[in-house]
Design an enzyme around this catalytic site. Structure first.
Site, mmCIF file in Angstrom:
data_model
loop_
_atom_site.group_PDB
_atom_site.id
_atom_site.type_symbol
_atom_site.label_atom_id
_atom_site.label_comp_id
_atom_site.label_asym_id
_atom_site.label_seq_id
_atom_site.Cartn_x
_atom_site.Cartn_y
_atom_site.Cartn_z
ATOM 1 N N ASP A 291 0.829 -1.211 0.000
ATOM 2 C CA ASP A 291 0.000 0.000 0.000
ATOM 3 C C ASP A 291 0.862 1.260 0.000
ATOM 4 O O ASP A 291 2.000 1.247 0.459
ATOM 5 C CB ASP A 291 -0.922 0.017 1.229
ATOM 6 C CG ASP A 291 -0.139 -0.077 2.526
ATOM 7 O OD1 ASP A 291 0.867 -0.832 2.561
ATOM 8 O OD2 ASP A 291 -0.506 0.596 3.508
ATOM 9 N N GLU A 292 0.289 2.322 -0.490
ATOM 10 C CA GLU A 292 0.838 3.673 -0.366
ATOM 11 C C GLU A 292 2.324 3.742 -0.707
ATOM 12 O O GLU A 292 3.090 4.411 -0.027
ATOM 13 C CB GLU A 292 0.606 4.188 1.076
ATOM 14 C CG GLU A 292 -0.861 4.303 1.410
ATOM 15 C CD GLU A 292 -1.122 4.605 2.883
ATOM 16 O OE1 GLU A 292 -1.990 5.452 3.138
ATOM 17 O OE2 GLU A 292 -0.480 3.995 3.756
#
Ligand code: ACM
Length: 478
Positions: A291-292
């Site tokens: 993620d991210e």
């Protein structure tokens, strides 16, 4: 006395026969079928706690555990008559699910006879994967605290515990050959606010996994990469681009760190970690985060996953990742977490035959505030009251992602603002029971008015068990 169906998650089918109640008295015993002794002990233990009676597990008990076909992997039936209680399932996991139903029909603790309401339940889960995630990286929680958390989630037929073990602020699992990960990044002053030392030794992790498995909970370990790796780079500067030390971080920022996709050292590290975590984890899944990764270019991100996802398979595990990983177009279970109305990558993965774990933040993120006055939690995905956690259908949330494409539902609990087990409990209860019912019960039998009435009866149970919970004004607490 409770009605037969007054449990959470609400069973698929309930036929009460009020005249057919069964009384647990000093003569009551549990009869195990071959291979079900451990589940029989769980049941007998609950019956002992509810009555103070001896409740042995022996050969001619009136409460019988039966293994038989026709219930599916975790389904069960429960028949309560004046002369017998028959618990039937195809697997010990199904019997264990039935035990959770029985436990909820009994007092948590009592002295003296107790009554089980009469009738028949036939039940099986809508989705195979019903999970909760606990973030040990931003604040560490001890093995005893994690065990207590497992005890609190099991009654709701949760069967996966995802442990977020690494992030920018801390590294919480000992990895053979890389001791500084935990010596430095699991040491004093790590985590959000710099509060804590803490990490799991390999042995402590294995004990937690076994404790969970005894309760039919599969641990899903997460090592977050290629972003969220500042703690690894603090411990091992050779994992940075220029090989220079980076400072530890105690703030809540995200998206600034990345493994170096074009350095071979990166893959030696990643392979060691994946091999070690896979060896310590008997369950089928290994979560690689993903993620991210805002400090990794899209091209590098794909290249990284094309190196790393095959490593997960090489060590015998099925990869799970936050749904950005669908960009790799490789076999991986995406976990949808954002609040967007659709996601092209997830839809494409599903069109290719894949399945997804549903964790939309605006419905399942247990770290979102309940309301504007919540002292704990964040609000970037909005406020999440109990009704909002309850009132959605995982099979209609994303276009192109229908019933068969949903592996299950998970409620993540990020710990940036949570410094104690009581904080964790307060954010988990009573929203987790809502999400557990979303994940287990058929959509057609779910009903908010019924749910909030059933939920209200858990207040005194949690109090008796020492579990903190949010007294949401939406619930008519007893
Ligand atoms: C996430 O909340 N960053 C998966």
């Amino acid at each position: 006395m409770r009605g037969l169906g007054d449990v959470i998650p609400v069973p698929a089918r309930v036929r009460p026969v009020p005249a057919a109640a069964f009384t647990i008295d000093p003569g009551t015993a549990v009869r195990a079928a071959p291979g079900t002794a451990a589940v029989a002990e769980h049941l007998a233990g609950a019956l002992r706690a509810a009555t103070g009676h001896r409740v042995p597990v022996d050969g001619d008990g009136a409460i019988r555990l039966v293994l038989e076909d026709g219930h599916g992997a975790e389904g069960y039936s429960l028949e309560v008559r004046p002369d017998a209680v028959i618990v039937a399932a195809q697997t010990p996991a199904g019997l264990f699910a039935a035990v959770q139903t029985v436990r909820q029909l009994l007092p948590v603790a009592g002295t003296g006879d107790a009554v089980l309401p009469g009738g028949r339940i036939e039940d099986r889960p809508r989705f195979a994967y019903r999970g909760v995630m606990l973030d040990l990286a931003r604040h560490f929680f001890t093995p005893d605290e994690v065990r207590s958390f497992i005890d609190a989630i099991v009654p709701f037929k949760i069967n996966h515990l995802h442990l977020h073990l690494t992030d920018d602020q801390g590294w919480r699992l000992e990895i053979a050959g890389w001791p500084r990960l935990t010596e430095v990044s699991g040491g004093p002053g790590t985590g959000v606010g710099g509060t804590g030392p803490g990490f799991l030794t390999a042995a402590e992790y294995a004990e937690l996994v076994a404790y969970a498995a005894d309760r039919f909970v599969t641990v899903v370990p997460e090592i977050d990469m290629p972003g969220h790796v500042n703690a690894a780079q603090v411990a091992y500067p050779e994992l940075t681009r220029d090989g220079l030390a980076v400072p530890p971080r105690h703030d809540r920022a995200v998206g600034y760190s990345s493994l170096c996709v074009d350095k071979e050292e990166t893959y030696a590290f990643v392979e060691d970690v994946i091999r070690e975590v896979a060896a310590l984890t008997p369950g089928p899944y290994l979560h690689i985060g993903g993620d991210e990764a805002d400090a990794t270019s899209a091209e590098d991100y794909r290249a990284f996953l094309h190196r790393v996802l095959p490593l997960v398979a090489k060590y015998g595990k099925r990869a799970v990742g936050w749904h950005e990983v669908a960009a790799a177009e490789l076999p991986v279970v995406p976990q949808f977490w954002r609040t967007a109305a659709d996601d092209a990558g997830v839809a494409r993965a599903v069109a290719g035959g894949g399945q997804v774990i549903m964790s939309p933040a605006d419905r399942t993120y247990l770290d979102m505030k309940y309301d504007a006055d919540s002292p704990l939690g964040l609000d970037w995905a909005g406020l999440l009251d109990v009704a909002r956690a309850y009132d959605w259908d995982p099979a209609t949330r994303l276009p192109g992602v229908g019933e068969r494409a949903v592996l299950g539902v998970e409620a993540p609990l990020w710990s940036e603002t949570l410094g104690s087990l009581a904080d964790v409990q307060t954010m988990t209860f009573p929203r987790l029971p809502a999400i557990a019912e979303v994940a287990w019960s058929p959509q057609a039998v779910r009903d908010w008015a019924s749910f909030r009435r059933r939920l209200a009866t858990f207040g005194p149970r949690w109090t008796a068990q020492g579990i903190a919970y949010h007294r949401s004004p939406e619930v008519p607490w007893a």
